[in-house]
Design a protein around this motif. Structure first.
Motif, PDB file in Angstrom:
ATOM      1  N   GLU A  93       0.833  -1.201   0.000  1.00 29.93           N
ATOM      2  CA  GLU A  93       0.000   0.000   0.000  1.00 29.93           C
ATOM      3  C   GLU A  93       0.872   1.257   0.000  1.00 29.93           C
ATOM      4  OE1 GLU A  93      -4.217   1.389   0.654  1.00 29.93           O
ATOM      5  OE2 GLU A  93      -3.360  -0.541   0.133  1.00 29.93           O
ATOM      6  N   MET A  94       1.874   1.272   0.878  1.00 32.00           N
ATOM      7  CA  MET A  94       2.724   2.452   0.975  1.00 32.00           C
ATOM      8  C   MET A  94       3.653   2.583  -0.231  1.00 32.00           C
ATOM      9  SD  MET A  94       3.536   2.731   5.068  1.00 32.00           S
ATOM     10  CE  MET A  94       4.545   4.188   4.854  1.00 32.00           C
ATOM     11  N   GLU A  95       4.101   1.470  -0.768  1.00 26.08           N
ATOM     12  CA  GLU A  95       4.964   1.564  -1.944  1.00 26.08           C
ATOM     13  C   GLU A  95       4.184   2.048  -3.159  1.00 26.08           C
ATOM     14  OE1 GLU A  95       8.821  -1.103  -1.024  1.00 26.08           O
ATOM     15  OE2 GLU A  95       7.370  -2.006  -2.393  1.00 26.08           O
ATOM     16  N   SER A  96       2.902   1.765  -3.205  1.00 24.18           N
ATOM     17  CA  SER A  96       2.089   2.294  -4.298  1.00 24.18           C
ATOM     18  C   SER A  96       1.930   3.802  -4.206  1.00 24.18           C
ATOM     19  CB  SER A  96       0.706   1.626  -4.312  1.00 24.18           C
ATOM     20  OG  SER A  96      -0.123   2.110  -3.266  1.00 24.18           O
ATOM     21  N   MET A  97       2.118   4.358  -2.993  1.00 23.32           N
ATOM     22  CA  MET A  97       2.053   5.811  -2.807  1.00 23.32           C
ATOM     23  C   MET A  97       3.368   6.496  -3.145  1.00 23.32           C
ATOM     24  SD  MET A  97       0.289   5.930   0.961  1.00 23.32           S
ATOM     25  CE  MET A  97      -0.923   4.704   1.470  1.00 23.32           C
ATOM     26  N   GLY A  98       4.449   5.714  -3.242  1.00 24.37           N
ATOM     27  CA  GLY A  98       5.753   6.296  -3.530  1.00 24.37           C
ATOM     28  C   GLY A  98       6.725   6.285  -2.378  1.00 24.37           C
ATOM     29  N   TYR A  99       6.368   5.601  -1.269  1.00 21.96           N
ATOM     30  CA  TYR A  99       7.337   5.360  -0.211  1.00 21.96           C
ATOM     31  C   TYR A  99       8.202   4.164  -0.627  1.00 21.96           C
ATOM     32  CZ  TYR A  99       4.326   8.178   2.884  1.00 21.96           C
ATOM     33  OH  TYR A  99       3.583   9.189   3.442  1.00 21.96           O
ATOM     34  N   ARG A 100       9.464   4.155  -0.233  1.00 19.92           N
ATOM     35  CA  ARG A 100      10.334   3.001  -0.460  1.00 19.92           C
ATOM     36  C   ARG A 100      10.514   2.294   0.863  1.00 19.92           C
ATOM     37  NH1 ARG A 100      13.066  -1.174  -0.909  1.00 19.92           N
ATOM     38  NH2 ARG A 100      14.836  -1.416  -2.344  1.00 19.92           N
ATOM     39  N   MET A 101       9.916   1.108   1.007  1.00 25.97           N
ATOM     40  CA  MET A 101       9.982   0.355   2.247  1.00 25.97           C
ATOM     41  C   MET A 101      11.251  -0.487   2.280  1.00 25.97           C
ATOM     42  SD  MET A 101       7.188   1.439   3.593  1.00 25.97           S
ATOM     43  CE  MET A 101       7.091   0.402   5.058  1.00 25.97           C
ATOM     44  N   LEU A 102      11.935  -0.475   3.412  1.00 27.33           N
ATOM     45  CA  LEU A 102      13.117  -1.305   3.617  1.00 27.33           C
ATOM     46  C   LEU A 102      12.754  -2.411   4.608  1.00 27.33           C
ATOM     47  CD1 LEU A 102      15.933   1.416   3.813  1.00 27.33           C
ATOM     48  CD2 LEU A 102      15.353  -0.083   1.885  1.00 27.33           C
ATOM     49  N   MET A 103      12.640  -3.624   4.089  1.00 32.23           N
ATOM     50  CA  MET A 103      12.231  -4.781   4.878  1.00 32.23           C
ATOM     51  C   MET A 103      13.428  -5.714   5.040  1.00 32.23           C
ATOM     52  SD  MET A 103       9.051  -4.287   5.649  1.00 32.23           S
ATOM     53  CE  MET A 103       8.489  -5.926   6.107  1.00 32.23           C
ATOM     54  N   ASN A 104      14.284  -5.415   6.027  1.00 31.23           N
ATOM     55  CA  ASN A 104      15.547  -6.137   6.195  1.00 31.23           C
ATOM     56  C   ASN A 104      16.358  -6.049   4.906  1.00 31.23           C
ATOM     57  OD1 ASN A 104      14.806  -6.937   8.846  1.00 31.23           O
ATOM     58  ND2 ASN A 104      13.659  -8.668   8.014  1.00 31.23           N
ATOM     59  N   GLU A 105      16.433  -4.811   4.383  1.00 34.29           N
ATOM     60  CA  GLU A 105      17.074  -4.542   3.104  1.00 34.29           C
ATOM     61  C   GLU A 105      17.951  -3.301   3.223  1.00 34.29           C
ATOM     62  OE1 GLU A 105      13.495  -5.840   0.071  1.00 34.29           O
ATOM     63  OE2 GLU A 105      13.255  -4.045   1.301  1.00 34.29           O
ATOM     64  N   SER A 106      18.779  -3.092   2.219  1.00 42.65           N
ATOM     65  CA  SER A 106      19.601  -1.893   2.163  1.00 42.65           C
ATOM     66  C   SER A 106      19.620  -1.350   0.749  1.00 42.65           C
ATOM     67  CB  SER A 106      21.038  -2.191   2.613  1.00 42.65           C
ATOM     68  OG  SER A 106      21.672  -3.084   1.708  1.00 42.65           O
ATOM     69  N   LEU A 107      19.983  -0.083   0.634  1.00 47.54           N
ATOM     70  CA  LEU A 107      20.195   0.521  -0.673  1.00 47.54           C
ATOM     71  C   LEU A 107      21.358   1.495  -0.566  1.00 47.54           C
ATOM     72  CD1 LEU A 107      18.987   3.620  -0.500  1.00 47.54           C
ATOM     73  CD2 LEU A 107      16.820   2.473  -0.871  1.00 47.54           C
ATOM     74  N   CYS A 108      21.942   1.813  -1.701  1.00 53.30           N
ATOM     75  CA  CYS A 108      23.099   2.702  -1.739  1.00 53.30           C
ATOM     76  C   CYS A 108      22.691   4.044  -2.312  1.00 53.30           C
ATOM     77  CB  CYS A 108      24.213   2.092  -2.580  1.00 53.30           C
ATOM     78  SG  CYS A 108      25.720   3.099  -2.624  1.00 53.30           S
ATOM     79  N   LEU A 109      22.929   5.089  -1.543  1.00 53.45           N
ATOM     80  CA  LEU A 109      22.667   6.442  -1.990  1.00 53.45           C
ATOM     81  C   LEU A 109      23.996   7.009  -2.492  1.00 53.45           C
ATOM     82  CD1 LEU A 109      20.615   9.072  -0.045  1.00 53.45           C
ATOM     83  CD2 LEU A 109      22.802   9.675  -1.073  1.00 53.45           C
ATOM     84  N   GLU A 110      24.036   7.429  -3.739  1.00 52.89           N
ATOM     85  CA  GLU A 110      25.279   7.925  -4.331  1.00 52.89           C
ATOM     86  C   GLU A 110      25.170   9.407  -4.648  1.00 52.89           C
ATOM     87  OE1 GLU A 110      25.652   5.286  -7.663  1.00 52.89           O
ATOM     88  OE2 GLU A 110      26.973   3.932  -6.537  1.00 52.89           O
ATOM     89  N   ARG A 111      26.230  10.128  -4.327  1.00 52.58           N
ATOM     90  CA  ARG A 111      26.311  11.550  -4.665  1.00 52.58           C
ATOM     91  C   ARG A 111      27.747  11.817  -5.126  1.00 52.58           C
ATOM     92  NH1 ARG A 111      24.559  16.672  -0.888  1.00 52.58           N
ATOM     93  NH2 ARG A 111      22.506  16.174  -1.726  1.00 52.58           N
ATOM     94  N   GLU A 112      27.877  12.139  -6.394  1.00 52.02           N
ATOM     95  CA  GLU A 112      29.195  12.292  -7.016  1.00 52.02           C
ATOM     96  C   GLU A 112      29.994  11.011  -6.784  1.00 52.02           C
ATOM     97  OE1 GLU A 112      30.940  15.954  -5.721  1.00 52.02           O
ATOM     98  OE2 GLU A 112      29.134  17.123  -6.174  1.00 52.02           O
ATOM     99  N   ASP A 113      31.147  11.103  -6.116  1.00 51.22           N
ATOM    100  CA  ASP A 113      31.957   9.911  -5.904  1.00 51.22           C
ATOM    101  C   ASP A 113      31.775   9.325  -4.504  1.00 51.22           C
ATOM    102  OD1 ASP A 113      33.081  12.020  -4.570  1.00 51.22           O
ATOM    103  OD2 ASP A 113      35.156  11.528  -5.089  1.00 51.22           O
ATOM    104  N   ALA A 114      30.735   9.757  -3.788  1.00 51.74           N
ATOM    105  CA  ALA A 114      30.502   9.307  -2.416  1.00 51.74           C
ATOM    106  C   ALA A 114      29.300   8.377  -2.349  1.00 51.74           C
ATOM    107  CB  ALA A 114      30.286  10.504  -1.500  1.00 51.74           C
TER     108      ALA A 114
END
Length: 330
Positions: free
Chosen positions: A182-203
């Protein structure tokens, strides 16, 4: 991340939600989590249908209201619960890449959006004016720990239109796993024992999120850290501070959580009567350290049991990352 869209379409049918959840998490994970919810809910119910869990006792709101009224504090406590403030916190991270200097996270937690319309309005009016790079939400969207999720989902839908980018969110002990599609259909990104990488330039900043460690104890740090490279800058979103020791051992640099409400009803000086968590009191509110890991426990924006607060203001928090006092831009 700002272009994230979910392939799942929200629906108010539990059957449809379950189907979507199985697509999102896998049938085994989804069914086990739902079975746990049903088992827990059964424990909260007596044979006569009365709720016996402290947060769900039918008499609890009335008892709290009576006690505050007898002390002449009830109206003040209600007013306090709606006086939302913006707290600013600075995490000094030695060796922070220059590209992440000043990076700002807006943390929301314990919204309980179906609890009090005035409080939800205060949250919306507050966040729409804030400047930040990423919004993270550390759980508890529903008033109760059981029952229909639709009112809470409607509140989260209203809030979503006022949040920038793609908010990252996790579940709390008041939340059903049926909220995920339900929330992901609204545009929230749910983290369910998960990870993601946020990249900015070379960081790179790795952000992991775990399922509720408090009531359901369905967190899985091994799964959440599986993709994070050794030595990478990492931040954990957890509903509660209760897994602070394990998180520090797992190598996280930062830890954001809520759940405690800071006590919600506190003695003068902000001394909590209860934190409803298996933690040292030093973790109940604000900044803390666990070995080399820095943590922050927010008092949250909403309320539990009754929309009242004493000596413990509600907050939304802006966390700014910095390499130190001599960093560029400071």
């Amino acid at each position: 991340m700002d272009g994230f869209t979910s392939p799942l379409i929200g629906d108010h049918s539990d059957t449809e939600r379950t189907y979507q959840l199985e697509l999102r998490l896998g049938a085994d994970h989804a069914r086990r989590r739902l079975a746990t919810e049903h088992e827990r809910e059964a424990l909260f119910l007596s044979r006569t249908g009365k709720h016996v869990h402290p947060e769900n006792l039918y008499s609890m709101p009335g008892l709290v209201r009576l006690a505050l009224s007898l002390g002449g504090l009830y109206q003040r406590a209600v007013s306090n619960s709606r006086a939302l403030r913006v707290t600013r916190n600075r995490f000094v991270v030695p060796g922070l890449p220059p590209a992440l200097e000043g990076y700002t996270l807006l943390q929301l937690s314990d919204l309980h959006v179906d609890m009090d319309e005035a409080n939800l309005h205060a949250v919306i009016e507050t966040v729409r004016e804030l400047d930040y790079d990423l919004c993270v939400i550390t759980g508890d969207y529903r008033r109760d720990t059981w029952g229909d999720i639709a009112p809470a989902m409607e509140g989260m839908r209203r809030l979503r239109t006022h949040l920038k980018g793609t908010p990252l969110a996790i579940l709390g002990n008041h939340d059903s796993v049926l909220m995920v599609p339900e929330m992901e259909s609204m545009g929230y990104r749910m983290l369910m024992n998960e990870s993601l990488c946020l990249e900015r330039e070379d960081a790179a900043l790795w952000i992991a999120g775990v399922d509720d460690p408090h009531l359901y104890q369905t967190h899985d740090l091994a799964a959440a850290t599986r993709d994070i490279p050794p030595g990478a800058l990492s931040l954990l979103l957890s509903h509660t501070p209760e897994i602070h020791t394990e998180a520090a051992r797992a190598g996280f640099d930062l830890y954001l959580c809520g759940h405690t409400h800071g006590g919600q009803l506190c003695l003068p000086g902000g001394i909590p009567l209860t934190l409803d968590a298996r933690i040292p009191r030093r973790l109940g509110r604000g900044n803390w350290m666990e070995d080399a890991m820095q943590g922050y426990t927010t008092t949250g924006a909403g309320t539990s049991i009754l929309n009242v607060r004493l000596n413990c203001p509600p907050e939304v928090t802006l966390h700014q990352l910095s390499a130190g006092p001599d960093s560029v831009g400071q």
